[in-house]
Design a protein around this motif. Structure first.
Motif, PDB file in Angstrom:
ATOM      1  N   ALA A  53     -69.718  -8.951-100.042  1.00  0.00           N
ATOM      2  CA  ALA A  53     -70.161  -7.613-100.442  1.00  0.00           C
ATOM      3  C   ALA A  53     -69.131  -6.465-100.416  1.00  0.00           C
ATOM      4  O   ALA A  53     -69.118  -6.072-101.490  1.00  0.00           O
ATOM      5  CB  ALA A  53     -71.145  -7.190 -99.093  1.00  0.00           C
ATOM      6  N   GLU A  54     -68.036  -6.457 -99.672  1.00  0.00           N
ATOM      7  CA  GLU A  54     -66.854  -5.496 -99.806  1.00  0.00           C
ATOM      8  C   GLU A  54     -66.295  -5.810-100.989  1.00  0.00           C
ATOM      9  O   GLU A  54     -65.756  -4.933-101.563  1.00  0.00           O
ATOM     10  CB  GLU A  54     -66.132  -5.546 -98.475  1.00  0.00           C
ATOM     11  CG  GLU A  54     -65.491  -6.615 -97.958  1.00  0.00           C
ATOM     12  CD  GLU A  54     -66.390  -7.417 -96.784  1.00  0.00           C
ATOM     13  OE1 GLU A  54     -67.639  -7.729 -97.326  1.00  0.00           O
ATOM     14  OE2 GLU A  54     -65.694  -7.569 -95.941  1.00  0.00           O
ATOM     15  N   PHE A  66     -73.889 -18.570 -89.512  1.00  0.00           N
ATOM     16  CA  PHE A  66     -73.054 -18.355 -91.051  1.00  0.00           C
ATOM     17  C   PHE A  66     -73.168 -19.872 -91.486  1.00  0.00           C
ATOM     18  O   PHE A  66     -72.434 -20.027 -92.202  1.00  0.00           O
ATOM     19  CB  PHE A  66     -71.736 -17.771 -90.600  1.00  0.00           C
ATOM     20  CG  PHE A  66     -71.597 -16.544 -90.144  1.00  0.00           C
ATOM     21  CD1 PHE A  66     -72.350 -15.360 -90.806  1.00  0.00           C
ATOM     22  CD2 PHE A  66     -71.144 -16.212 -88.784  1.00  0.00           C
ATOM     23  CE1 PHE A  66     -72.718 -14.228 -90.275  1.00  0.00           C
ATOM     24  CE2 PHE A  66     -71.152 -14.865 -88.386  1.00  0.00           C
ATOM     25  CZ  PHE A  66     -71.943 -13.759 -89.129  1.00  0.00           C
ATOM     26  N   ALA A  88     -64.937 -12.105 -95.149  1.00  0.00           N
ATOM     27  CA  ALA A  88     -65.455 -11.636 -96.617  1.00  0.00           C
ATOM     28  C   ALA A  88     -66.955 -12.103 -96.339  1.00  0.00           C
ATOM     29  O   ALA A  88     -67.733 -11.469 -97.327  1.00  0.00           O
ATOM     30  CB  ALA A  88     -64.675 -12.062 -97.444  1.00  0.00           C
ATOM     31  N   GLY A  89     -67.155 -13.163 -95.958  1.00  0.00           N
ATOM     32  CA  GLY A  89     -68.839 -13.658 -96.013  1.00  0.00           C
ATOM     33  C   GLY A  89     -69.183 -13.805 -97.218  1.00  0.00           C
ATOM     34  O   GLY A  89     -68.635 -14.579 -97.862  1.00  0.00           O
ATOM     35  N   MET A 135     -70.464 -19.666 -96.370  1.00  0.00           N
ATOM     36  CA  MET A 135     -70.632 -18.315 -96.800  1.00  0.00           C
ATOM     37  C   MET A 135     -69.732 -18.121 -98.003  1.00  0.00           C
ATOM     38  O   MET A 135     -70.073 -17.444 -99.101  1.00  0.00           O
ATOM     39  CB  MET A 135     -70.292 -17.390 -95.827  1.00  0.00           C
ATOM     40  CG  MET A 135     -71.014 -17.406 -94.528  1.00  0.00           C
ATOM     41  SD  MET A 135     -72.685 -16.535 -94.772  1.00  0.00           S
ATOM     42  CE  MET A 135     -72.069 -14.811 -94.369  1.00  0.00           C
ATOM     43  N   PHE A 195     -67.058 -11.017 -83.420  1.00  0.00           N
ATOM     44  CA  PHE A 195     -67.350 -12.129 -82.865  1.00  0.00           C
ATOM     45  C   PHE A 195     -66.326 -13.021 -82.107  1.00  0.00           C
ATOM     46  O   PHE A 195     -66.652 -14.295 -81.763  1.00  0.00           O
ATOM     47  CB  PHE A 195     -67.641 -13.142 -84.155  1.00  0.00           C
ATOM     48  CG  PHE A 195     -68.832 -12.864 -84.843  1.00  0.00           C
ATOM     49  CD1 PHE A 195     -70.376 -12.753 -84.344  1.00  0.00           C
ATOM     50  CD2 PHE A 195     -68.741 -12.083 -86.123  1.00  0.00           C
ATOM     51  CE1 PHE A 195     -71.470 -12.187 -85.074  1.00  0.00           C
ATOM     52  CE2 PHE A 195     -69.802 -11.684 -86.794  1.00  0.00           C
ATOM     53  CZ  PHE A 195     -70.996 -11.710 -86.298  1.00  0.00           C
ATOM     54  N   ILE A 196     -65.252 -12.361 -81.910  1.00  0.00           N
ATOM     55  CA  ILE A 196     -64.172 -12.882 -81.100  1.00  0.00           C
ATOM     56  C   ILE A 196     -64.568 -12.359 -79.445  1.00  0.00           C
ATOM     57  O   ILE A 196     -64.174 -11.161 -79.384  1.00  0.00           O
ATOM     58  CB  ILE A 196     -62.863 -12.646 -81.526  1.00  0.00           C
ATOM     59  CG1 ILE A 196     -62.747 -12.905 -83.145  1.00  0.00           C
ATOM     60  CG2 ILE A 196     -61.837 -13.090 -80.819  1.00  0.00           C
ATOM     61  CD1 ILE A 196     -61.640 -12.312 -83.514  1.00  0.00           C
ATOM     62  N   PRO A 230     -61.676 -18.944 -82.179  1.00  0.00           N
ATOM     63  CA  PRO A 230     -63.197 -18.490 -81.954  1.00  0.00           C
ATOM     64  C   PRO A 230     -64.177 -19.327 -82.380  1.00  0.00           C
ATOM     65  O   PRO A 230     -63.993 -20.280 -83.476  1.00  0.00           O
ATOM     66  CB  PRO A 230     -63.214 -17.365 -82.579  1.00  0.00           C
ATOM     67  CG  PRO A 230     -62.003 -17.034 -83.420  1.00  0.00           C
ATOM     68  CD  PRO A 230     -61.022 -18.147 -83.164  1.00  0.00           C
ATOM     69  N   VAL A 236     -60.723  -9.954 -94.614  1.00  0.00           N
ATOM     70  CA  VAL A 236     -60.915 -10.747 -93.330  1.00  0.00           C
ATOM     71  C   VAL A 236     -62.507 -10.951 -93.214  1.00  0.00           C
ATOM     72  O   VAL A 236     -62.934  -9.990 -92.854  1.00  0.00           O
ATOM     73  CB  VAL A 236     -60.224 -10.591 -92.231  1.00  0.00           C
ATOM     74  CG1 VAL A 236     -60.217 -11.701 -91.277  1.00  0.00           C
ATOM     75  CG2 VAL A 236     -58.627 -10.081 -92.939  1.00  0.00           C
ATOM     76  N   TYR A 281     -78.457 -15.258 -96.351  1.00  0.00           N
ATOM     77  CA  TYR A 281     -77.879 -13.992 -95.472  1.00  0.00           C
ATOM     78  C   TYR A 281     -78.250 -12.730 -96.114  1.00  0.00           C
ATOM     79  O   TYR A 281     -78.234 -11.596 -95.441  1.00  0.00           O
ATOM     80  CB  TYR A 281     -76.451 -14.314 -95.488  1.00  0.00           C
ATOM     81  CG  TYR A 281     -75.559 -13.235 -94.602  1.00  0.00           C
ATOM     82  CD1 TYR A 281     -75.445 -12.949 -93.429  1.00  0.00           C
ATOM     83  CD2 TYR A 281     -74.695 -12.244 -95.378  1.00  0.00           C
ATOM     84  CE1 TYR A 281     -74.728 -11.957 -92.763  1.00  0.00           C
ATOM     85  CE2 TYR A 281     -74.287 -11.014 -94.943  1.00  0.00           C
ATOM     86  CZ  TYR A 281     -74.175 -10.939 -93.587  1.00  0.00           C
ATOM     87  OH  TYR A 281     -73.470 -10.047 -92.982  1.00  0.00           O
ATOM     88  N   PRO A 340     -63.894 -18.466 -92.842  1.00  0.00           N
ATOM     89  CA  PRO A 340     -63.926 -19.716 -92.073  1.00  0.00           C
ATOM     90  C   PRO A 340     -65.329 -20.364 -92.268  1.00  0.00           C
ATOM     91  O   PRO A 340     -65.407 -21.928 -92.205  1.00  0.00           O
ATOM     92  CB  PRO A 340     -63.879 -19.476 -90.596  1.00  0.00           C
ATOM     93  CG  PRO A 340     -64.368 -18.041 -90.421  1.00  0.00           C
ATOM     94  CD  PRO A 340     -63.912 -17.268 -91.489  1.00  0.00           C
ATOM     95  N   ALA A 341     -66.425 -19.634 -92.779  1.00  0.00           N
ATOM     96  CA  ALA A 341     -67.704 -20.506 -92.755  1.00  0.00           C
ATOM     97  C   ALA A 341     -67.778 -21.084 -94.343  1.00  0.00           C
ATOM     98  O   ALA A 341     -68.013 -20.160 -95.192  1.00  0.00           O
ATOM     99  CB  ALA A 341     -68.975 -19.553 -92.422  1.00  0.00           C
ATOM    100  N   PHE A 398     -56.284 -11.336 -83.318  1.00  0.00           N
ATOM    101  CA  PHE A 398     -56.816 -10.937 -84.611  1.00  0.00           C
ATOM    102  C   PHE A 398     -56.587  -9.865 -85.453  1.00  0.00           C
ATOM    103  O   PHE A 398     -55.840 -10.019 -86.794  1.00  0.00           O
ATOM    104  CB  PHE A 398     -58.398 -10.810 -84.621  1.00  0.00           C
ATOM    105  CG  PHE A 398     -59.187 -10.778 -85.900  1.00  0.00           C
ATOM    106  CD1 PHE A 398     -59.684 -11.606 -86.414  1.00  0.00           C
ATOM    107  CD2 PHE A 398     -59.669  -9.228 -86.124  1.00  0.00           C
ATOM    108  CE1 PHE A 398     -60.324 -11.518 -87.633  1.00  0.00           C
ATOM    109  CE2 PHE A 398     -60.309  -9.066 -87.233  1.00  0.00           C
ATOM    110  CZ  PHE A 398     -60.673 -10.314 -88.108  1.00  0.00           C
TER     111      PHE A 398
END
Ligand SMILES: C[S@@+](CC[C@H](N)C(=O)[O-])C[C@H]1O[C@@H](n2cnc3c(N)ncnc32)[C@H](O)[C@@H]1O
Length: 237
Positions: free
Chosen positions: A59-60, A11, A55-56, A82, A126-127, A5, A53, A19, A78-79, A136
């Motif tokens: 936060a979680e 990001f 996770a940015g 972030m 986003f996919i 993707p 997955v 963010y 992936p970013a 995914f």
């Protein structure tokens, strides 16, 4: 994966550092997801291993790590920008040793023992290709213990319906009333059309199930955000 993707530009480096600040006024919505996630995962072992997955900025992970001090987290993101923010905050919070940071997609995560639970919060939207989106969730299922829980959230509504349009407009109005600048709202609106697959809840559930999970429970709706709790099927092909 059928095809990797494309990661939305919001990001990237410039956006990642702001963010959390940008969405600070909407934090009550995120908090509701975390509250439910924390209790839905309450029966996991004291030393549970959690796969996060997308996770940015973490936060979680921060929420769960405070509530369950014995848990370990594998963050897939992936970013790079972030993940950098997340790494820095994890060090400040003193939880770096309880986290493994993987810069990349899930398919490049080295083999591990099966995880006790997984999260995917505002990621699969986003996919754009439904088959890649199914893959995914399949990737998550194959990493989880049989019966292991998944907390998943995405933007979801039936955009073509009157209800969907009404909710979408209220969503944009909420961004405006949270003092988000008009230019940023316009950018997000364009991104929703270009980069985000906002599907009806039933379609998202079918994709999650086809990826190897039982019927997802609809556990939350805050305007456009929907959240589900699902368990990995006992056997997956
Ligand atoms: C809206 S943010 C949510 C971050 C975090 N889960 C939260 O709730 O604050 C979505 C994150 O998912 C990541 N992402 C996008 N597509 C992904 C994919 N296919 N696999 C893993 N992460 C992805 C993005 O880079 C971004 O950091």
């Amino acid at each position: 994966m059928s095809s990797l993707p494309r990661l939305p530009a919001f990001f990237d480096k410039d956006q990642a550092s702001t963010y959390d600040e940008r969405f600070a006024k909407l934090v009550a919505m995120r908090d509701a997801i975390h509250l439910i996630m924390g209790s839905a995962f309450a029966d996991l072992p004291a030393n549970a291993r959690i796969l996060c997955v997308g996770a940015g900025t973490g936060a979680e992970v921060f929420y769960l790590s405070r509530k369950y001090p014995g848990w370990h987290f594998t963050a897939v993101e992936p970013a790079a920008a972030m993940l950098d923010v997340f790494r820095r905050r994890a060090a400040e919070e003193g939880i770096s040793e309880r986290c493994s940071f993987h810069e990349g997609y899930l398919d490049s995560l080295p083999p591990t023992d099966e995880f006790d639970a997984a999260t995917s919060i505002l990621v699969s939207q986003f996919i754009l290709d439904p088959e890649v989106r199914r893959e995914f969730f399949e990737g998550i299922a194959t990493r989880l213990k049989p019966g292991g829980p998944l907390l998943s959230a995405d933007l979801s509504t039936h955009l073509a319906s009157n209800e969907g349009q009404g909710v979408f407009n209220l969503w944009l109005g909420m961004l405006a009333s949270s003092a988000m600048p008009a230019e940023q709202i316009a950018q997000m609106r364009a991104a929703y059309e270009r980069d985000v697959a906002i599907l009806p809840p039933g379609e998202v559930e079918a994709i999650i199930m086809a990826g190897g999970f039982g019927q997802p429970l609809r556990i939350l709706q805050t305007l456009l955000i929907r959240a589900w709790f699902a368990r990995r099927a006992e056997s997956i092909s």
